[in-house]
Design a protein around this motif. Structure first.
Motif, PDB file in Angstrom:
ATOM      1  N   UNK A 294       0.602  -1.003   0.087  1.00  0.00           N
ATOM      2  CA  UNK A 294      -0.020  -0.529   0.439  1.00  0.00           C
ATOM      3  C   UNK A 294       0.936   1.177  -0.019  1.00  0.00           C
ATOM      4  N   UNK A 295       1.643   1.239   0.627  1.00  0.00           N
ATOM      5  CA  UNK A 295       2.818   2.245   1.092  1.00  0.00           C
ATOM      6  C   UNK A 295       3.394   2.196  -0.742  1.00  0.00           C
ATOM      7  N   UNK A 296       3.433   1.845  -1.838  1.00  0.00           N
ATOM      8  CA  UNK A 296       4.408   1.883  -2.574  1.00  0.00           C
ATOM      9  C   UNK A 296       2.981   2.380  -3.517  1.00  0.00           C
ATOM     10  N   UNK A 297       2.393   1.604  -3.115  1.00  0.00           N
ATOM     11  CA  UNK A 297       1.127   2.008  -4.258  1.00  0.00           C
ATOM     12  C   UNK A 297       0.530   4.454  -3.961  1.00  0.00           C
ATOM     13  N   UNK A 298       0.441   4.224  -2.484  1.00  0.00           N
ATOM     14  CA  UNK A 298      -0.019   5.543  -2.167  1.00  0.00           C
ATOM     15  C   UNK A 298       1.542   6.219  -2.620  1.00  0.00           C
ATOM     16  N   UNK A 299       2.428   5.848  -2.585  1.00  0.00           N
ATOM     17  CA  UNK A 299       3.334   6.674  -2.371  1.00  0.00           C
ATOM     18  C   UNK A 299       2.778   7.772  -3.604  1.00  0.00           C
ATOM     19  N   UNK A 300       2.814   9.901  -3.345  1.00  0.00           N
ATOM     20  CA  UNK A 300       2.214  10.259  -4.378  1.00  0.00           C
ATOM     21  C   UNK A 300       3.551   9.886  -5.331  1.00  0.00           C
ATOM     22  N   UNK A 301       4.904  10.017  -5.441  1.00  0.00           N
ATOM     23  CA  UNK A 301       6.118  10.342  -6.660  1.00  0.00           C
ATOM     24  C   UNK A 301       6.917   8.885  -7.085  1.00  0.00           C
ATOM     25  N   UNK A 302       6.233   7.489  -6.770  1.00  0.00           N
ATOM     26  CA  UNK A 302       6.957   6.357  -6.774  1.00  0.00           C
ATOM     27  C   UNK A 302       8.411   6.224  -6.339  1.00  0.00           C
ATOM     28  N   UNK A 303       8.522   7.177  -5.897  1.00  0.00           N
ATOM     29  CA  UNK A 303       9.896   6.246  -4.255  1.00  0.00           C
ATOM     30  C   UNK A 303       9.362   4.898  -3.502  1.00  0.00           C
ATOM     31  N   UNK A 304       9.069   4.520  -3.590  1.00  0.00           N
ATOM     32  CA  UNK A 304       9.120   2.896  -3.128  1.00  0.00           C
ATOM     33  C   UNK A 304       8.931   1.891  -4.076  1.00  0.00           C
ATOM     34  N   UNK A 305       9.672   1.293  -4.088  1.00  0.00           N
ATOM     35  CA  UNK A 305       9.377   0.147  -4.946  1.00  0.00           C
ATOM     36  C   UNK A 305       9.346  -0.693  -4.110  1.00  0.00           C
ATOM     37  N   UNK A 306       8.924  -2.353  -4.901  1.00  0.00           N
ATOM     38  CA  UNK A 306       8.091  -3.480  -4.529  1.00  0.00           C
ATOM     39  C   UNK A 306       9.651  -4.032  -4.615  1.00  0.00           C
ATOM     40  N   UNK A 307      10.096  -4.892  -3.949  1.00  0.00           N
ATOM     41  CA  UNK A 307      10.844  -5.942  -4.392  1.00  0.00           C
ATOM     42  C   UNK A 307      10.601  -7.955  -3.942  1.00  0.00           C
ATOM     43  N   UNK A 308      11.067  -8.249  -4.605  1.00  0.00           N
ATOM     44  CA  UNK A 308      11.059  -9.553  -4.095  1.00  0.00           C
ATOM     45  C   UNK A 308      11.820 -10.114  -3.201  1.00  0.00           C
ATOM     46  N   UNK A 309      12.579  -9.716  -2.730  1.00  0.00           N
ATOM     47  CA  UNK A 309      14.025 -10.034  -2.112  1.00  0.00           C
ATOM     48  C   UNK A 309      13.067  -9.396  -0.045  1.00  0.00           C
ATOM     49  N   UNK A 310      12.990 -11.097   0.302  1.00  0.00           N
ATOM     50  CA  UNK A 310      12.741 -11.461   2.308  1.00  0.00           C
ATOM     51  C   UNK A 310      13.845 -10.462   2.127  1.00  0.00           C
ATOM     52  N   UNK A 311      13.679  -9.670   3.454  1.00  0.00           N
ATOM     53  CA  UNK A 311      14.265  -9.293   4.451  1.00  0.00           C
ATOM     54  C   UNK A 311      15.702 -10.095   5.009  1.00  0.00           C
TER      55      UNK A 311
END
Lengths: 580, 386
Positions: free
Chosen positions: A563-580
């Motif tokens: 949701x954070x990535x979808x709501x970020x106004x600027x596209x500054x959050x990227x979802x990655x497939x990596x587990x931490x």
């Protein structure tokens, strides 16, 4: 009431007996968010390689002087480009998809003018022993000298004309670029210790071989000053003349006699400059162009201004020959063209229809392109009719001989020249310091596929982007619902009837306040501005402020919902497939 | 301070006086002015609340549920289909024991489409665990809005206020705006017994097994059982401070009445006028206004109607396949009375979809009630020409 409570007391509401922190919802995730600043399209598309998004961000925070300095890190002539650049940045601006591009040119102009009122500190790198000669003081030569000076080199620019500026002074009319503005921008280059020797023609007053002997490197930035010939009968008649030569006269303060009717042949910026200058000398002007308005290479605003000021346009007109009266041109015979399939430039090719017509004229100004006509003093340097061949860092095929600007076979705009001058400066610095990084190192200097960053090359980039991804942000990457619609400020223009009477600056520019408003319209594509939207929207309250700025995600509780990535106004959050 | 204002603005003033902290609402005719006025107040700072824009009424209620869970005072407003769309969340608010106050501007439900008043929208939410209060005039609206928060927070139950669409929502009347300082004394800042707090995170409303679910429902029932006495106490305070009170039910010229008109909402005012005229001619007739529908004030109604010969219930609503909803519930409440004291009850369905209930219509109701030999289990539909 006969009902009785159950066997054990229950609370009024269902509330967990322990803290929810025991439930590590983070273990559910198969993807996770990462704050990755990306590349704004304006930055990627700026031929100069200016960090536009970066200075907009500084302006958003009111850090005006720092914005000015960041702009000056890449662009030696912002007051000039703020007026005459064709601003491809604005064409690329993602705000088009909302309510119109940010008026970047107006913000640049404001900062450029501000740098005249409140000069930036002169930046000099550690002084170096090597000296570099630059031939030509147009935008490419000035940029090359400026960046070299900031890297610590001693630079001498040789200019054959009486004053520096090259095509900026000789080609661009005053109503577009005030001479005091040009002078001040050039003065700043000189203030960096760049020596500019005017009235010295290399090859005549000083030998090319002398330069290569006396200097550690040479950059050729002599421009393209010869109008291309039409190659049709009658071109040598009196009254038919190259547009560039005409502009050169007018821009030197002369007012040549043109007669009543002037015909301009061509559709580029030189053609528009010729048309508008001729109108200012009292002529009735018709522009003949062999394709249509959509294919005209001139800056859109220039075409609009020429039309507003009264120039007539005849499209799909290809010159065949000229008629004469008493040895002087009287008309141009044209063939009517039609648009065919797209050519190599992507524009639809004009094809003949066989129909002929004539356009009467007392003077014809030809402006169908320029060539550099550089006498080749270096037999080992490769080039073609379209100019010298250079590599990605302005290097010619001869060692320590560089070239930039219209003399090369690259794009011919002021911005491209400034960008090429910078590339040559970096190329020379790299060579003289025997520094041979790989392609990846050079790519790290670019905004995506854009030009090289002097800030990054010199290690003086004040913008600390978070784990930057070198990908360009597209409108789909932005969340426009987070932005308010704000109309773009239009540039204030002199009334066209008044404008066409003289050479006063036509575009008065936005006020500083309006330009600051435009800066506030910047979406900061791809760059975290710490707007808190991610923090507000995170359903797990897993995002918190990090010490010293930006955010930290508690990965133990981030479910990877995105949701954070979808709501970020600027596209500054990227979802990655990596587990931490 | 006296001001002339429409009912919808009276709501907004009440919300402002109550110092509501979070508002989330979606506009719908005839409620829209409530939301507009509140958003203006939020924008100009006279009401320093967070106004959350949403895409639907379901989200509006969800938003105030979330906000209310953090312990702040919350408000929303809706009407008709908007209220129906909230239905799921209304149950949640009730079950979660959140003292949300909302206004429903009564509007008929489609199909067919209709924007005028009747009570079917709110009455179809009667089982969601909300207190329901039906207002008659704009002074009552301002006062009840403020009192509703006190009531809701005293018992941790949500409260719904009703205004007849257009008849009240869009009619301007002089309203005495209570003094803010006095309201602040009457209604201090909310103190929530449980609070959603990210510093001390707990899960709310999670799974409860059959062994405890029923107990929690019983606690909810008990809280609602305490509403009449609690409201009475609150109204007593209000009367002392502001000189006005209304009651869960209100009898008007009911002494020695042979016939009582049972009303709710704005039709009460019309009935008062008819009764005044009839009394002037010596007829023993009165009005019983039912303001509170949930919890249903059965005990109060039994006392008020004990021994009254005939009762006419005016229902601006209908439970299709049964009858007028107030009449239905009233019959049930009166069942406990001994035969000799139980009034003959006549139910009338009227005024649906905004049809006027004029004094002539009420005259007709009175005539039918007088003529009725045996109370009909089927309510009469007044003025219907199918």
């Amino acid at each position: 009431m006969t009902t009785t409570p159950g066997p054990h007391a229950v609370p009024q509401v269902a509330m967990s007996s322990t803290s929810t922190l025991v439930t590590r919802t983070g273990s559910w995730k198969y993807q996770m968010p990462a704050y990755h600043d990306r590349v704004a399209p304006c930055n990627a598309r700026c031929p100069v390689g200016i960090d536009i998004e970066g200075y907009m961000n500084l302006l958003r925070e009111g850090r005006v002087d720092e914005a000015r300095d960041l702009l000056l890190t890449e662009n030696p002539l912002p007051a000039v480009t703020g007026r005459v650049c064709h601003h491809p940045c604005e064409n690329a601006c993602n705000r088009h998809a909302l309510d119109g591009a940010v008026a970047i040119h107006a913000v640049e102009r404001m900062l450029g003018d501000l740098a005249h009122q409140r000069p930036a500190p002169v930046v000099r790198g550690t002084p170096r022993a090597e000296r570099v000669a630059v031939v030509g003081s147009g935008p490419a030569g000035l940029a090359c000298g400026y960046h070299l000076a900031r890297l610590g080199y001693g630079v001498t620019i040789f200019e054959s004309a009486d004053a520096a500026g090259g095509m900026l002074r000789l080609g661009i009319p005053e109503y577009r670029l005030r001479r005091d503005v040009l002078d001040r921008d050039i003065a700043r280059v000189a203030a960096h210790g760049v020596e500019i020797k005017c009235g010295v023609r290399v090859g005549t007053d000083i030998a090319w071989s002398e330069l290569t002997k006396s200097f550690n490197a040479v950059c050729i930035s002599t421009g393209a000053h010869t109008s291309r010939a039409l190659g049709v009968p009658g071109e040598d008649l009196a009254g038919v003349r190259p547009g560039l030569a005409f502009l050169r006269e007018v821009n030197s303060g002369k007012r040549p006699a043109l007669g009543q009717r002037v015909l301009v042949v061509g559709g580029g910026n030189t053609a528009m400059d010729c048309a508008r200058s001729a109108m200012r000398l009292g002529a009735k002007v018709t522009v003949a162009y062999r394709r249509t308005r959509e294919q005209m290479p001139a800056i859109k605003e220039e075409i609009e201004d020429a039309m507003r000021e009264g120039a007539e346009f005849v499209f799909l007109a290809n010159p065949l020959s000229f008629n004469e009266t008493n040895g002087r041109v009287s008309a141009m015979v044209c063939e009517r063209m039609a648009l065919g399939e797209p050519d190599a430039s992507g524009r639809r090719r004009p094809v003949p229809t066989g129909e002929q017509f004539t356009l009467e004229a007392d003077t014809v100004l030809t402006a169908i392109g320029e060539s550099s006509a550089l006498q080749n003093f270096f037999p080992d340097v490769e080039g073609s009719d379209s100019g010298l061949r250079v590599d990605a860092l302005g290097g010619t095929t001869r060692d320590l001989l560089y070239a930039s600007g219209d003399v090369t076979d690259l794009e011919r705009t002021v911005a491209d020249a400034l960008g090429a001058g910078k590339r040559a400066a970096i190329g020379i610095d790299r060579h003289l310091r025997h520094h041979h990084g790989d392609t990846a190192e050079l790519n790290a200097l670019r905004f995506a596929e854009g030009n090289l960053s002097a800030a990054r090359w010199s290690g003086r980039d004040p913008i600390r982007r978070t784990a930057p991804l070198n990908t360009v942000v597209k409108p789909d990457d932005l969340n426009f619902t987070q932005f308010r619609r704000v109309e773009r400020h239009a540039d204030p223009h002199l009334p066209s009837d008044l404008a066409a009477q003289g050479f006063d600056e036509v575009n008065a520019g936005l006020s500083a306040a309006d330009a600051m408003d435009e800066a506030q319209r910047c979406l900061n594509c791809g760059v975290c501005t710490e707007c808190d939207v991610c923090l507000i929207f995170c359903p797990d309250a897993a995002i918190t402020h990090a010490e010293g700025g930006a955010y930290v995600v508690a990965m133990d509780y981030c479910k990877g919902c995105g949701i954070c990535a979808a709501e970020c106004p600027r596209g500054a959050i990227t979802m990655t497939q990596d587990r931490p | 301070m006296k001001k002339v204002m429409v009912g919808n603005h009276a709501v907004a003033w009440g919300v402002r006086l109550a110092r509501v902290e979070v508002i989330s609402a979606y506009p719908i005719t005839p409620q829209t002015q409530v939301v507009e006025k509140l958003s203006e107040m939020c924008a100009d700072g006279t009401l320093p609340a967070r106004f959350i824009k949403v895409e639907s009424e379901h989200s509006a209620m969800a938003a105030v549920i979330g906000a209310s869970a953090t312990g702040v005072r919350t408000f929303t407003a809706s009407s008709s289909h908007g209220l129906l769309y909230m239905h799921e969340m209304l149950h949640w608010a009730g079950g979660a024991r959140l003292p949300i106050v909302m206004v429903d501007v009564n509007r008929a439900v489609g199909a067919p489409w209709n924007i005028w008043t009747d009570q079917n929208d709110s009455l179809s939410q009667r089982d969601t665990g909300w207190v329901q209060l039906y207002c008659e005039h704009n002074q009552e609206v301002v006062d009840t809005t403020v009192m509703a928060f006190k009531l809701a927070e005293a018992l941790d139950v949500p409260v719904m206020l009703m205004l007849d669409g257009f008849y009240l929502s869009h009619t301007a009347e002089p309203v005495d705006i209570p003094d803010q300082e006095m309201v602040d004394r009457f209604l201090p800042k909310r103190e929530a017994p449980y609070r959603l707090d990210t510093e001390h995170p707990h899960a709310f409303g999670g799974l409860v097994k059959p062994d405890a679910y029923m107990e929690m429902r019983w606690l909810q029932q008990e809280a609602l059982n305490h509403v009449p006495e609690t409201l009475a106490a609150i109204e007593k305070d209000w009367q002392r401070m502001f000189g006005r009170s209304y009651g869960a039910i209100e009898a008007y010229r009911a002494q020695d009445a042979e016939l009582l008109l049972v009303t709710s909402g704005t039709v009460t005012s019309t009935a008062r006028a008819v009764v005044d005229a009839r009394r002037a001619q010596g007829e023993k007739i009165g009005v019983l206004k039912v303001k509170m529908f949930r919890p249903f004030p059965s005990a109060l109604l039994r006392d008020a109607l004990r021994g009254v010969p005939r009762v006419a219930v005016l229902d601006r609503n209908v439970s299709p396949g049964h009858g007028g909803i107030f009449a239905e519930e009233l019959r049930s409440a009166l069942y406990d009375l001994p035969d000799a004291e139980r009034p003959e009850l006549f139910g009338f369905v009227l005024g649906l979809g905004g049809r006027d209930i004029t004094p002539a219509v009420i005259d007709d109701v009175i005539a039918q009630t007088r003529a009725g030999q045996v109370p009909s289990r089927e309510d009469l539909w007044v003025g219907v020409n199918p």
